[in-house]
Design a protein around this motif. Structure first.
Motif, short mmCIF file in Angstrom:
data_model
loop_
_atom_site.label_atom_id
_atom_site.label_comp_id
_atom_site.label_asym_id
_atom_site.label_seq_id
_atom_site.Cartn_x
_atom_site.Cartn_y
_atom_site.Cartn_z
N LYS A 149 0.82 -1.22 0.00
CA LYS A 149 0.00 0.00 0.00
C LYS A 149 0.85 1.26 0.00
O LYS A 149 0.57 2.22 0.72
CB LYS A 149 -0.95 -0.01 1.20
N GLY A 150 1.90 1.26 -0.81
CA GLY A 150 2.72 2.45 -0.96
C GLY A 150 3.77 2.67 0.11
O GLY A 150 4.49 3.65 0.08
N VAL A 151 3.87 1.75 1.08
CA VAL A 151 4.86 1.88 2.16
C VAL A 151 5.91 0.77 1.99
O VAL A 151 5.58 -0.37 1.71
CB VAL A 151 4.20 1.76 3.55
N VAL A 152 7.19 1.14 2.14
CA VAL A 152 8.28 0.19 1.96
C VAL A 152 8.69 -0.38 3.32
O VAL A 152 8.98 0.37 4.25
CB VAL A 152 9.49 0.86 1.28
N TYR A 153 8.71 -1.72 3.42
CA TYR A 153 9.11 -2.40 4.65
C TYR A 153 10.40 -3.17 4.39
O TYR A 153 10.47 -4.02 3.51
CB TYR A 153 8.03 -3.40 5.10
N ILE A 154 11.44 -2.86 5.17
CA ILE A 154 12.71 -3.57 5.09
C ILE A 154 12.87 -4.32 6.41
O ILE A 154 12.97 -3.71 7.47
CB ILE A 154 13.89 -2.61 4.88
N THR A 263 13.82 -6.49 13.28
CA THR A 263 13.80 -5.03 13.26
C THR A 263 13.30 -4.61 11.89
O THR A 263 13.85 -5.03 10.87
CB THR A 263 15.19 -4.45 13.51
N GLN A 264 12.26 -3.80 11.86
CA GLN A 264 11.72 -3.32 10.60
C GLN A 264 12.08 -1.87 10.37
O GLN A 264 11.99 -1.05 11.29
CB GLN A 264 10.20 -3.48 10.55
N ILE A 265 12.50 -1.58 9.16
CA ILE A 265 12.77 -0.20 8.76
C ILE A 265 11.70 0.17 7.74
O ILE A 265 11.61 -0.42 6.66
CB ILE A 265 14.18 -0.08 8.16
N ILE A 266 10.86 1.13 8.11
CA ILE A 266 9.68 1.47 7.33
C ILE A 266 9.88 2.84 6.70
O ILE A 266 10.04 3.84 7.40
CB ILE A 266 8.42 1.45 8.22
N ILE A 267 9.89 2.88 5.37
CA ILE A 267 10.14 4.11 4.62
C ILE A 267 8.82 4.56 4.00
O ILE A 267 8.23 3.84 3.21
CB ILE A 267 11.21 3.89 3.54
N THR A 268 8.39 5.78 4.37
CA THR A 268 7.08 6.26 3.94
C THR A 268 7.21 7.56 3.16
O THR A 268 7.70 8.56 3.70
CB THR A 268 6.17 6.50 5.16
N PRO A 269 6.76 7.59 1.89
CA PRO A 269 6.75 8.85 1.15
C PRO A 269 5.73 9.81 1.75
O PRO A 269 4.71 9.40 2.28
CB PRO A 269 6.34 8.43 -0.27
#
Length: 287
Positions: A149-154, A263-269
């Motif tokens: 849904k447009g959010v990047v999960y690493i 550990t999640q790194i969540i990158i949100t525009p």
């Protein structure tokens, strides 16, 4: 895969048949075995990556297909009602016209759902390509990147970053975090949330009260490494802990607990950036 697993047996058989071989020949066989073994591991890693990507795509497609199927069933019901009206002399033209309008509206909504599905797939592809373009194919094998849904999960397993029960980032985590920093730096206006997660096993450290503390401390440690070692702007970073309350697997098995310790790194525009990406997503032609 079976071919690579049989290589050691083949080499051993050659040695038995030919008796004693020279050191040079033995070394050559050992080199050949090592190369084939490494190639086998590389292919196995690529296969696992492809399986994860396929699972995510299948889930998104299934959800939209279920909506489309529901609307098609509704259209069929409306069409059946219309046919009954046409066959009945007691129904007036007003009711028939209303049913026709409802059928047309339903068909229009089905088309919108199909377009939304294609648009969603295209947008996810744009986001993934843009946010991982600074990484090579080999580097991506260490980093699990998903777009939802447009959010990047690493997602990173905790044993890659920390020792058991500790919140200090280990030395071996440096290479992995440097890859994450490449992604974050490449898009230096996106917001970044570092989120710690644990399993449900209580922590027994005297200076850590519970899993809430542990998950928050681990997230804070990653934030500080990204800031101090890789010069990521701290104004973009947020550290948060979710303890044991955001599992992705059952905590009843060792394998499930390993998946939950992450550990999640969540990158949100931001909204304007997200809309810009939507504009870049290619349209799919519909008949």
């Amino acid at each position: 895969m079976k071919f690579y697993k049989s290589i050691p047996i083949m080499l051993f058989s050659i040695v038995l048949v030919s008796g004693c071989v020279s050191n040079k020949k033995y070394t050559e066989l050992q080199d050949t075995y090592s190369k084939l073994r490494d190639r086998n591991q590389e292919l196995s890693n690529k296969y696992q990556d492809s399986q994860r990507e396929l699972t995510g795509a299948t889930s998104r497609v299934k959800s939209l297909e279920e909506q489309i199927a529901s609307e098609k069933a509704n259209t069929a019901a409306l069409q059946d009602a219309l046919n009954k009206c046409l066959n009945s002399s007691s129904q007036g033209n007003v009711n028939i016209s209303k049913l026709v309008d409802e059928i047309n509206s339903s068909n229009k909504y089905i088309k919108q759902l199909v377009n939304a599905k294609n648009k969603s797939d295209s947008l996810n592809m744009v986001l993934t390509n843009n946010l991982t373009r600074s990484l090579s194919r080999e580097e991506l094998t260490d980093v699990d990147v998903q777009v939802l849904k447009g959010v990047v999960y690493i997602s990173l397993a905790d044993n890659m970053l920390f020792k058991s029960g500790s919140y200090e980032v280990s030395d071996k985590a440096g290479e992995t975090l440097s890859k994450i920093a490449k992604i974050i730096t490449d898009y230096n206006t996106y917001d970044v949330l570092i989120e710690g997660n644990t399993d449900n096993v209580p922590i027994s450290q005297t200076n850590i009260r519970n899993n809430w503390d542990l998950s928050a401390l681990r997230a804070s440690s990653v934030v500080q490494v990204l800031q101090t070692k890789y010069s990521v702007d701290p104004k973009r970073l947020t550290a948060g802990g979710r303890g044991e309350f955001n599992p992705v697997a059952e905590n009843t098995t060792p394998a499930g607990k390993i998946k939950n310790r992450r550990t999640q790194i969540i990158i949100t525009p931001k909204l304007d950036q997200f809309m810009d990406l939507i504009g870049k997503a290619p349209e799919s032609s519909q008949k």
